[in-house]
Design a protein around this motif. Structure first.
Motif, PDB file in Angstrom:
ATOM      1  N   SER A  32       0.842  -1.197   0.000  1.00 24.54           N
ATOM      2  CA  SER A  32       0.000   0.000   0.000  1.00 24.54           C
ATOM      3  C   SER A  32       0.876   1.246   0.000  1.00 24.54           C
ATOM      4  O   SER A  32       2.005   1.229   0.482  1.00 24.54           O
ATOM      5  N   PRO A  34       2.575   4.419   1.137  1.00 27.60           N
ATOM      6  CA  PRO A  34       2.860   4.949   2.471  1.00 27.60           C
ATOM      7  C   PRO A  34       2.467   6.424   2.576  1.00 27.60           C
ATOM      8  O   PRO A  34       2.200   7.090   1.576  1.00 27.60           O
ATOM      9  N   ASP A  35       2.458   6.911   3.794  1.00 28.65           N
ATOM     10  CA  ASP A  35       2.199   8.325   4.044  1.00 28.65           C
ATOM     11  C   ASP A  35       3.242   9.132   3.274  1.00 28.65           C
ATOM     12  O   ASP A  35       4.439   8.847   3.353  1.00 28.65           O
ATOM     13  N   MET A 103       8.190   0.236   3.934  1.00 30.44           N
ATOM     14  CA  MET A 103       7.062   1.091   4.323  1.00 30.44           C
ATOM     15  C   MET A 103       5.776   0.646   3.633  1.00 30.44           C
ATOM     16  O   MET A 103       4.706   0.685   4.237  1.00 30.44           O
ATOM     17  N   ARG A 104       5.855   0.220   2.394  1.00 30.04           N
ATOM     18  CA  ARG A 104       4.657  -0.208   1.662  1.00 30.04           C
ATOM     19  C   ARG A 104       4.087  -1.511   2.209  1.00 30.04           C
ATOM     20  O   ARG A 104       2.922  -1.816   2.010  1.00 30.04           O
ATOM     21  N   HIS A 105       4.916  -2.300   2.895  1.00 25.76           N
ATOM     22  CA  HIS A 105       4.461  -3.577   3.454  1.00 25.76           C
ATOM     23  C   HIS A 105       4.353  -3.529   4.972  1.00 25.76           C
ATOM     24  O   HIS A 105       4.183  -4.578   5.595  1.00 25.76           O
ATOM     25  N   GLN A 106       4.491  -2.346   5.562  1.00 27.91           N
ATOM     26  CA  GLN A 106       4.477  -2.177   7.023  1.00 27.91           C
ATOM     27  C   GLN A 106       5.440  -3.161   7.694  1.00 27.91           C
ATOM     28  O   GLN A 106       5.117  -3.796   8.697  1.00 27.91           O
TER      29      GLN A 106
END
Length: 136
Positions: A32, A34-35, A103-106
Motif C-alpha cells: 500500500s 505509504p504516508d 514502508m509499503r508492506h508495514q
C-alpha cells in the motif's frame, strides 16, 4: 448572453492511470502507498547519501589533482575515496528502494549497510594519511 462551449476555458485532462506512477508500479508492484511524509523523508535521506558520495568523489579528484601526498599514496587515497563514493552512491539507491518497500508492506526498516561502509572506508583513508604524514 450565453457562453459558447468554445469560449469556456478548457478543463485540464487528468493524467491517465496508465501514465501516472508507472515507475512506482514497476518498482513496487504490491503493498500500500505509504504516508507521503515518510516517502519524502526517505527521499531526503537518499539525497543526503548522494551528497556525501559526491563529496567523496570530489575529494578523490582533489587528492589526485593536487599533489599533497607522495605519488603512490596519493593515488591510493584518491582511488579509495572514489571507490567509497561509488559504493555510497549505489548503496543509497538500494537503501531507498528497501526502505520504500518496507514502508509499503508495514515491515521493519532494513539496516543501513552503507553507514558501516562509509565509517570503515573513511577510517582507512584517514589511517593512510596519518601514516604518510607520520613517516614524512
Amino acid at each position: 448572453m450565453t457562453a459558447r462551449d468554445s469560449d469556456a476555458p478548457a478543463e485540464p485532462e487528468p493524467a491517465s492511470p496508465d501514465r501516472r506512477g508507472w515507475l512506482a508500479r514497476r518498482l513496487f508492484p504490491d503493498g500500500s502507498m505509504p504516508d507521503p511524509r515518510f516517502s519524502l523523508a526517505n527521499e531526503r535521506t537518499f539525497l543526503s547519501w548522494i551528497r556525501t558520495s559526491l563529496a567523496l568523489l570530489a575529494g578523490g579528484i582533489a587528492v589526485e589533482a593536487f599533489a599533497v601526498l607522495d605519488d603512490p599514496y596519493r593515488k591510493g587515497v584518491a582511488i579509495l575515496l572514489l571507490i567509497l563514493g561509488m559504493l555510497i552512491s549505489g548503496g543509497a539507491f538500494v537503501r531507498w528502494i528497501g526502505v520504500e518497500r518496507a514502508m509499503r508492506h508495514q515491515a521493519p526498516l532494513p539496516l543501513p549497510l552503507i553507514a558501516p561502509v562509509l565509517g570503515v572506508g573513511a577510517a582507512a583513508g584517514a589511517l593512510v594519511v596519518i601514516v604518510v604524514i607520520a613517516m614524512g
